[in-house]
Design an enzyme around this catalytic site. Sequence first.
Site: not given
Ligand code: ADE
Length: 233
Positions: A15, A199
């Site tokens: 990041e 995601d």
């Molecule tokens: N950061 C990126 N995706 C995530 C997820 N599914 N749960 C928690 N933090 C995240």
Amino acid sequence: MSNKKIAIMGAMPEEIAPILEKLGTYKTTQYANNKYYEASYKGVDLVIAYSKIGKVFSTLTATTMIEHFGAEILLFSGVAGAISSTLKVGDLIVATQLSQHDLDITAFGHPFGYVPEGAVFIEADKKMIELSKEVATSMGKSVKEGIIATGDQFVANEERKNWIGSTFDADALEMEGASVAVVCDALDVPFFILRAISDAADMDASFSFDEFLETSAIESAEFVMKMVDKIIE
Ligand code: ADE
């Protein structure tokens, strides 16, 4: 035009890597079990670090950047899981408010995300959100504004995601934003939390995260550096 010292923070190496790469040269300081990178950028002092994942490490890093390194503004760049179905991988979301979805003393009659003398939601800096709209326009990007829910869980479960979405009216979830917000709010440091979606916090989340962490982190970092330009300008 501001020449205040700016902290740029992420949770994971991926990041902040695009930011360090853009700066090229920086001074590395080891402090409190972490590395802090200091640089001068267009005449303004920056301190950059990744905290490690979760609310505790991000609290430590945000506090250290402010109290030890003297940061007066804090920008967070990273990735998030989408709750809102309008958010797709690579899309950007700016936090308007942040809440801790795993903070639970409901047994005592309190709402989720609340402890006495705290607040369910912490508000992000409105001026910085306004600036981000100008940055989005100049980059030709659309950036969603919304509530981000934070917890010490990687959410890969539709049911949990939907519960977080309905309980906090949240559009995205991650693992550091609300803790950074609590620190900045308490220490009166304007903050800006930006996330690019990696995601959908569903059963495929871990695969999607692994596939898109790097590209989404770059999306977020590029935008945050444009925010820095705008703050300095
Ligand atoms: N950061 C990126 N995706 C995530 C997820 N599914 N749960 C928690 N933090 C995240």
